[in-house]
Design a protein around this motif. Structure first.
Motif, PDB file in Angstrom:
ATOM      1  N   GLY A  26       0.798  -1.208   0.000  1.00 59.68           N
ATOM      2  CA  GLY A  26       0.000   0.000   0.000  1.00 59.68           C
ATOM      3  C   GLY A  26       0.831   1.258   0.000  1.00 59.68           C
ATOM      4  O   GLY A  26       1.993   1.259  -0.440  1.00 59.68           O
ATOM      5  N   ILE A  27       0.248   2.314   0.532  1.00 57.49           N
ATOM      6  CA  ILE A  27       0.861   3.634   0.487  1.00 57.49           C
ATOM      7  C   ILE A  27       0.935   4.184   1.913  1.00 57.49           C
ATOM      8  O   ILE A  27      -0.043   4.128   2.658  1.00 57.49           O
ATOM      9  CB  ILE A  27       0.044   4.576  -0.409  1.00 57.49           C
ATOM     10  CG1 ILE A  27      -0.034   3.995  -1.840  1.00 57.49           C
ATOM     11  CG2 ILE A  27       0.652   5.970  -0.440  1.00 57.49           C
ATOM     12  CD1 ILE A  27      -1.020   4.705  -2.737  1.00 57.49           C
ATOM     13  N   VAL A  28       2.097   4.697   2.274  1.00 59.30           N
ATOM     14  CA  VAL A  28       2.274   5.254   3.615  1.00 59.30           C
ATOM     15  C   VAL A  28       1.376   6.473   3.778  1.00 59.30           C
ATOM     16  O   VAL A  28       1.428   7.421   2.989  1.00 59.30           O
ATOM     17  CB  VAL A  28       3.750   5.630   3.865  1.00 59.30           C
ATOM     18  CG1 VAL A  28       3.895   6.329   5.211  1.00 59.30           C
ATOM     19  CG2 VAL A  28       4.631   4.384   3.814  1.00 59.30           C
ATOM     20  N   VAL A  51       4.820   0.832  -0.531  1.00 59.37           N
ATOM     21  CA  VAL A  51       5.529  -0.111   0.337  1.00 59.37           C
ATOM     22  C   VAL A  51       4.917  -1.505   0.286  1.00 59.37           C
ATOM     23  O   VAL A  51       3.739  -1.678  -0.028  1.00 59.37           O
ATOM     24  CB  VAL A  51       5.539   0.372   1.814  1.00 59.37           C
ATOM     25  CG1 VAL A  51       6.328   1.663   1.963  1.00 59.37           C
ATOM     26  CG2 VAL A  51       4.116   0.543   2.352  1.00 59.37           C
ATOM     27  N   VAL A  52       5.757  -2.479   0.606  1.00 61.68           N
ATOM     28  CA  VAL A  52       5.343  -3.859   0.884  1.00 61.68           C
ATOM     29  C   VAL A  52       5.655  -4.120   2.350  1.00 61.68           C
ATOM     30  O   VAL A  52       6.733  -3.748   2.832  1.00 61.68           O
ATOM     31  CB  VAL A  52       6.106  -4.854  -0.011  1.00 61.68           C
ATOM     32  CG1 VAL A  52       5.862  -6.291   0.444  1.00 61.68           C
ATOM     33  CG2 VAL A  52       5.706  -4.681  -1.466  1.00 61.68           C
ATOM     34  N   VAL A  60       8.938  -2.192   3.492  1.00 57.24           N
ATOM     35  CA  VAL A  60       9.913  -2.078   2.406  1.00 57.24           C
ATOM     36  C   VAL A  60       9.414  -1.078   1.360  1.00 57.24           C
ATOM     37  O   VAL A  60       8.350  -1.264   0.768  1.00 57.24           O
ATOM     38  CB  VAL A  60      10.141  -3.441   1.736  1.00 57.24           C
ATOM     39  CG1 VAL A  60      11.173  -3.333   0.618  1.00 57.24           C
ATOM     40  CG2 VAL A  60      10.564  -4.485   2.767  1.00 57.24           C
ATOM     41  N   LYS A  61      10.202  -0.052   1.105  1.00 59.50           N
ATOM     42  CA  LYS A  61       9.858   0.917   0.064  1.00 59.50           C
ATOM     43  C   LYS A  61      10.138   0.303  -1.305  1.00 59.50           C
ATOM     44  O   LYS A  61      11.183  -0.306  -1.524  1.00 59.50           O
ATOM     45  CB  LYS A  61      10.678   2.189   0.243  1.00 59.50           C
ATOM     46  CG  LYS A  61      10.341   3.298  -0.742  1.00 59.50           C
ATOM     47  CD  LYS A  61      11.149   4.554  -0.444  1.00 59.50           C
ATOM     48  CE  LYS A  61      10.877   5.653  -1.455  1.00 59.50           C
ATOM     49  NZ  LYS A  61      11.663   6.884  -1.157  1.00 59.50           N
ATOM     50  N   ASP A  96       2.771  -1.632 -10.392  1.00 58.31           N
ATOM     51  CA  ASP A  96       1.452  -1.673  -9.756  1.00 58.31           C
ATOM     52  C   ASP A  96       1.578  -2.169  -8.321  1.00 58.31           C
ATOM     53  O   ASP A  96       1.915  -3.327  -8.069  1.00 58.31           O
ATOM     54  CB  ASP A  96       0.525  -2.585 -10.559  1.00 58.31           C
ATOM     55  CG  ASP A  96      -0.881  -2.663  -9.981  1.00 58.31           C
ATOM     56  OD1 ASP A  96      -1.194  -1.911  -9.046  1.00 58.31           O
ATOM     57  OD2 ASP A  96      -1.658  -3.510 -10.476  1.00 58.31           O
ATOM     58  N   ILE A  97       1.287  -1.306  -7.362  1.00 58.72           N
ATOM     59  CA  ILE A  97       1.474  -1.658  -5.955  1.00 58.72           C
ATOM     60  C   ILE A  97       0.527  -2.779  -5.541  1.00 58.72           C
ATOM     61  O   ILE A  97       0.843  -3.573  -4.633  1.00 58.72           O
ATOM     62  CB  ILE A  97       1.289  -0.420  -5.045  1.00 58.72           C
ATOM     63  CG1 ILE A  97       1.690  -0.730  -3.599  1.00 58.72           C
ATOM     64  CG2 ILE A  97      -0.127   0.113  -5.113  1.00 58.72           C
ATOM     65  CD1 ILE A  97       3.126  -1.155  -3.422  1.00 58.72           C
ATOM     66  N   ALA A  98      -0.617  -2.920  -6.216  1.00 55.96           N
ATOM     67  CA  ALA A  98      -1.564  -3.984  -5.873  1.00 55.96           C
ATOM     68  C   ALA A  98      -0.974  -5.360  -6.106  1.00 55.96           C
ATOM     69  O   ALA A  98      -1.392  -6.343  -5.498  1.00 55.96           O
ATOM     70  CB  ALA A  98      -2.855  -3.830  -6.675  1.00 55.96           C
ATOM     71  N   LEU A  99       0.006  -5.455  -6.998  1.00 57.20           N
ATOM     72  CA  LEU A  99       0.598  -6.733  -7.360  1.00 57.20           C
ATOM     73  C   LEU A  99       1.666  -7.207  -6.382  1.00 57.20           C
ATOM     74  O   LEU A  99       1.950  -8.401  -6.288  1.00 57.20           O
ATOM     75  CB  LEU A  99       1.214  -6.608  -8.764  1.00 57.20           C
ATOM     76  CG  LEU A  99       1.889  -7.827  -9.375  1.00 57.20           C
ATOM     77  CD1 LEU A  99       0.875  -8.941  -9.626  1.00 57.20           C
ATOM     78  CD2 LEU A  99       2.578  -7.430 -10.679  1.00 57.20           C
TER      79      LEU A  99
END
Length: 363
Positions: A64-66, A82-83, A150-151, A157-160
């Motif tokens: 997601g996003i911080v 981030v993960v 983890v940045k 694609d952050i969803a992946l």
């Protein structure tokens, strides 16, 4: 703040959507707006076998996003993609020597139900809810310690990316970080699920000459071939031990066992050539092995590997780079589900219909 979460109320129960309370991040913690999260077998084990205190918000492959950073956070800022990976203390000998997957407090931090400071961030009607893997990503927001976050590049694609935090880094890391097969060597991968297929892609990256995928589902074996396997064996149709020894002129040098099935674990040892190494990744019940004939007499090694022996803040960006370069197409394992389809996603994972379900949460 109020968030939407899939709550596990009791052992073996379906997930229920609830409005729960999430406390603000404390020192060295971040609040992450969860875009998506992977569904992992460990989540199913936690739900069905209560390996963590219940009720709980499970989920441990969040991305997601911080949204907010707590006091003292230096590596991350609002807006970072981030993960979230596994929790570790960052201070014990194993963490300090690059092996946080065997952190001295790994079980306590990931399965104990509380955050680093032994308090809860999640609650419902004033009663605490357990945290899972230091994140609880089956919710619209999560709080995690910055060392576990983890940045990653914003051009992917952050969803992946959530599954990189556990299952996919487990398979790839077992090959790239732990057993480190030589260029031109032979390797057998037992189980062509998300972990095994990730190991196959990693074996191709390092240039293994013979990569053998073993499973009982032809559809997964077809995908294994597409991802880098040079040979595939359906264990329900052929004598795997005989076939591997014939394909490798005496046995594979390396093996990665992801199924946790005792007979397959023994098979992974017996199909090794002398001095071969089998990495056991699957959660395996108590079982018997013939130590003399299966290990000692031919100088073989059997090693357990957790989370791919990875340092997530180093390894996950590496996997993203491999993906961007077309060398690690893990997106071929993923099927997206709406958050509200969480129970269906777990069922599809259990019956083998989907290799790696990913729940889209805040999109």
């Amino acid at each position: 703040m109020k968030i939407k979460a899939a709550v596990t109320e009791g052992q073996g129960q379906d997930f229920n959507f609830e409005e729960v309370e999430l406390a603000s991040p404390k020192a060295n913690e971040v609040l992450v707006d969860i875009v998506a999260t992977g569904v992992c077998h460990t989540d199913a084990v936690a739900r069905d076998e209560a390996i963590a205190p219940l009720p709980a918000v499970l989920g441990h492959e969040g991305s997601g996003i911080v949204e907010e950073v707590g006091e003292g956070v230096t590596r991350l800022e609002k807006g970072d993609h981030v993960v979230i990976s596994f929790a570790h203390c960052g201070e014990c000998d194993h963490c300090l020597t690059g092996h946080p997957t065997v952190c001295e407090t790994f079980n306590e931090l990931n399965f104990g139900g509380m955050n680093d400071d032994s308090t809860h961030r999640l609650s419902k009607d004033g009663q605490p809810l357990s945290t899972f893997f230091g994140q609880s990503s089956f919710g619209s927001y999560a709080v995690a310690h910055e060392r576990n976050v983890v940045k990653v590049d914003q051009d992917v694609d952050i969803a992946l990316l959530g599954p990189l935090g556990c299952g996919i880094q487990t398979g790839a890391g077992t090959v790239l970080n732990r057993i480190k097969p030589e260029f031109g060597s032979t390797i057998a991968i037992y189980g062509a699920g998300a972990v095994g297929l990730s190991a196959i892609m990693a074996a191709k990256i390092v240039g293994c000459k013979t990569i053998i995928a073993v499973d009982v589902h032809d559809s997964r074996l077809e995908l294994a071939k597409e991802l880098g396997a040079t040979h595939t064996l359906n264990g329900s149709k052929v004598d795997v031990l005989e076939e591997i020894k014939e394909l490798t002129n005496g046995g594979s040098t390396y093996a990665v066992e992801t199924t946790g099935v005792p007979d397959v674990v023994r098979q992974s040892l017996q199909a090794l050539r002398p001095l071969g190494i089998s990495a056991i990744v699957g959660v395996t019940p108590e079982m018997d092995i013939d130590v003399h004939n299966d290990l000692m007499a031919e100088g073989k090694t059997m090693v357990g590997v957790i989370e791919g022996d990875s340092v997530p803040n180093v390894f996950i960006p590496d996997l993203v780079d491999y993906y961007k370069a077309g060398q690690f197409p893990f997106d071929k394992l993923v099927k997206f589900y709406d958050f509200e389809e969480i129970n269906q996603a777990f069922e599809d994972s259990k019956n083998g219909e989907t290799i790696k379900p990913v729940l889209k949460i805040n999109q």
